[in-house]
Write a protein that holds these residues in place. Structure first.
Motif, PDB file in Angstrom:
ATOM      1  N   ARG A 137    -139.284 -26.461  43.144  1.00 53.54           N
ATOM      2  CA  ARG A 137    -137.863 -26.678  42.777  1.00 53.54           C
ATOM      3  C   ARG A 137    -137.181 -26.306  43.774  1.00 53.54           C
ATOM      4  N   TRP A 138    -137.107 -25.101  43.701  1.00 55.98           N
ATOM      5  CA  TRP A 138    -136.114 -24.519  44.944  1.00 55.98           C
ATOM      6  C   TRP A 138    -136.263 -24.993  46.304  1.00 55.98           C
ATOM      7  N   ARG A 139    -137.507 -25.108  46.884  1.00 55.88           N
ATOM      8  CA  ARG A 139    -137.849 -25.557  48.181  1.00 55.88           C
ATOM      9  C   ARG A 139    -137.305 -27.064  48.249  1.00 55.88           C
ATOM     10  N   GLY A 140    -137.671 -27.823  47.222  1.00 55.21           N
ATOM     11  CA  GLY A 140    -137.096 -29.174  47.112  1.00 55.21           C
ATOM     12  C   GLY A 140    -135.376 -28.976  47.224  1.00 55.21           C
ATOM     13  N   ALA A 141    -134.929 -28.306  46.472  1.00 51.30           N
ATOM     14  CA  ALA A 141    -133.259 -28.323  46.406  1.00 51.30           C
ATOM     15  C   ALA A 141    -132.774 -27.770  47.679  1.00 51.30           C
ATOM     16  N   THR A 142    -133.335 -27.118  48.632  1.00 44.38           N
ATOM     17  CA  THR A 142    -133.139 -26.553  49.818  1.00 44.38           C
ATOM     18  C   THR A 142    -132.838 -27.724  50.648  1.00 44.38           C
ATOM     19  N   GLY A 157    -132.738 -31.210  49.355  1.00 40.25           N
ATOM     20  CA  GLY A 157    -132.094 -32.421  48.751  1.00 40.25           C
ATOM     21  C   GLY A 157    -132.941 -33.232  48.048  1.00 40.25           C
ATOM     22  N   VAL A 158    -134.097 -32.721  47.701  1.00 42.77           N
ATOM     23  CA  VAL A 158    -135.169 -33.439  46.789  1.00 42.77           C
ATOM     24  C   VAL A 158    -135.603 -32.715  45.715  1.00 42.77           C
ATOM     25  N   GLU A 159    -136.208 -33.486  44.889  1.00 42.51           N
ATOM     26  CA  GLU A 159    -136.700 -32.716  43.396  1.00 42.51           C
ATOM     27  C   GLU A 159    -137.480 -31.710  43.617  1.00 42.51           C
ATOM     28  N   ALA A 160    -138.736 -31.928  44.533  1.00 46.19           N
ATOM     29  CA  ALA A 160    -139.740 -30.713  44.751  1.00 46.19           C
ATOM     30  C   ALA A 160    -140.328 -30.751  45.834  1.00 46.19           C
ATOM     31  N   ALA A 161    -140.577 -29.491  46.740  1.00 46.55           N
ATOM     32  CA  ALA A 161    -141.221 -29.775  48.001  1.00 46.55           C
ATOM     33  C   ALA A 161    -141.901 -28.480  48.020  1.00 46.55           C
ATOM     34  N   GLU A 162    -142.908 -28.605  49.209  1.00 52.15           N
ATOM     35  CA  GLU A 162    -143.531 -27.440  49.670  1.00 52.15           C
ATOM     36  C   GLU A 162    -142.918 -27.051  51.078  1.00 52.15           C
ATOM     37  N   ALA A 163    -142.895 -25.984  51.454  1.00 54.90           N
ATOM     38  CA  ALA A 163    -142.341 -25.397  52.666  1.00 54.90           C
ATOM     39  C   ALA A 163    -143.331 -24.738  53.620  1.00 54.90           C
ATOM     40  N   PHE A 164    -143.167 -24.932  54.953  1.00 60.38           N
ATOM     41  CA  PHE A 164    -143.946 -24.619  56.019  1.00 60.38           C
ATOM     42  C   PHE A 164    -143.265 -24.096  57.068  1.00 60.38           C
ATOM     43  N   VAL A 165    -144.008 -23.173  58.113  1.00 52.47           N
ATOM     44  CA  VAL A 165    -143.354 -23.048  59.282  1.00 52.47           C
ATOM     45  C   VAL A 165    -144.543 -23.718  60.151  1.00 52.47           C
ATOM     46  N   LEU A 166    -143.677 -24.743  61.140  1.00 52.52           N
ATOM     47  CA  LEU A 166    -144.289 -25.271  62.036  1.00 52.52           C
ATOM     48  C   LEU A 166    -144.577 -24.510  63.408  1.00 52.52           C
ATOM     49  N   ALA A 167    -146.042 -24.363  63.413  1.00 55.60           N
ATOM     50  CA  ALA A 167    -146.481 -23.416  64.358  1.00 55.60           C
ATOM     51  C   ALA A 167    -146.674 -24.280  65.936  1.00 55.60           C
ATOM     52  N   ARG A 168    -147.237 -25.554  65.722  1.00 58.58           N
ATOM     53  CA  ARG A 168    -147.141 -26.379  67.072  1.00 58.58           C
ATOM     54  C   ARG A 168    -147.130 -27.864  66.476  1.00 58.58           C
TER      55      ARG A 168
END
Length: 254
Positions: free
Chosen positions: A228-233, A235-246
């Motif tokens: 929920r927090w990753r989504g809120a950051t 502007g969506v209800e829920a998300a997964e967060a990643f670091v794009l390496a390439r």
């Protein structure tokens, strides 16, 4: 709907629908490389479900055994752990789960070359265009070794087919890293999992023996709160967060 937001490029969102699945007659292939059973669900379970729903072929590779660091473990225990992994991934639509046999929480005792060769063999056999794996500065040593092995196996050479590499976070590990000299997990790529959060939680339930009571960060409540927090950051209800390496764009408009 799979939504990515690259914060480094002005929060621009790209929506991937089923019509985008097949490009030039080739179905997208997604490889998830995790150190232990349950890392793959914690790190990108919702994204896995989004890919499978869109028609992509997803395969999971679990590199280490996952239990042996806790003391005497029988073969029956390991088999039960692998069954749980298969069931969890099957709930999300994963094509196949491949298991390595590297020592649990002791992968720093193994030559990196051996781990990289194992990962490289999986890449060669499956030919993925996208890989999800651990952040290289995670607290857990196995997570760090697996991340480095993926980087080694995907080193930039002519003919490489892996276009996208994404680092995920694992609750109760990534955020516990205290090394101020290492690179913190600062996500710049987000996948909306609002329609798939329940699927992620159901898959995680197959690993009930790995979960902890709230307020432990490896609790069901914490995993939901993080989504929920990753989504809120963004502007969506829920998300997964990643670091794009390439990210390699081949013959496409950037």
């Amino acid at each position: 709907m799979l939504t990515s937001q690259n914060m480094a490029s002005g929060n621009r969102s790209d929506q991937i629908s089923t019509k985008d699945v097949i490009e030039g007659g080739n179905v997208r292939r997604i490889l998830v490389v995790a150190a232990h059973p349950d890392d793959e669900i914690l790190g990108c379970g919702g994204s896995i479900r989004a890919h499978c729903t869109a028609g992509h072929i997803v395969r999971t590779v679990i590199v280490a055994q996952g239990l042996t660091a806790r003391g005497a473990v029988s073969e029956a225990d390991l088999d039960a752990h692998r069954r749980a992994a298969r069931e969890a991934n099957a709930r999300l639509g994963v094509d196949r789960v491949v298991f390595g046999d590297f020592p649990d929480n002791a992968m720093d005792t193994v030559a990196l070359l051996d781990v990289a060769k194992f990962v490289e063999a999986q890449i060669h056999e499956f030919q993925p265009d996208t890989i999800y794996t651990h952040h290289p500065h995670d607290l857990n040593v196995d997570h760090r070794v697996v991340s480095q092995a993926v980087a080694t196996a995907c080193r930039a050479q002519p003919g490489i087919g892996v276009d996208t590499i994404l680092f995920f976070e694992v609750a109760s590990s990534t955020e516990w890293q205290l090394d101020p000299t290492g690179a913190a997990f600062v996500p710049n790529w987000f996948v909306e999992i609002s329609p798939y959060l329940d699927d992620k939680m159901q898959a995680l339930a197959e690993y009930a023996h790995e979960m902890r009571p709230w307020p432990h960060t490896r609790s069901y409540e914490a995993v939901k709160h993080l989504a929920r927090w990753r989504g809120a950051t963004v502007g969506v209800e829920a998300a997964e967060a990643f670091v794009l390496a390439r990210r390699i764009l081949r013959g496409k408009t950037p």
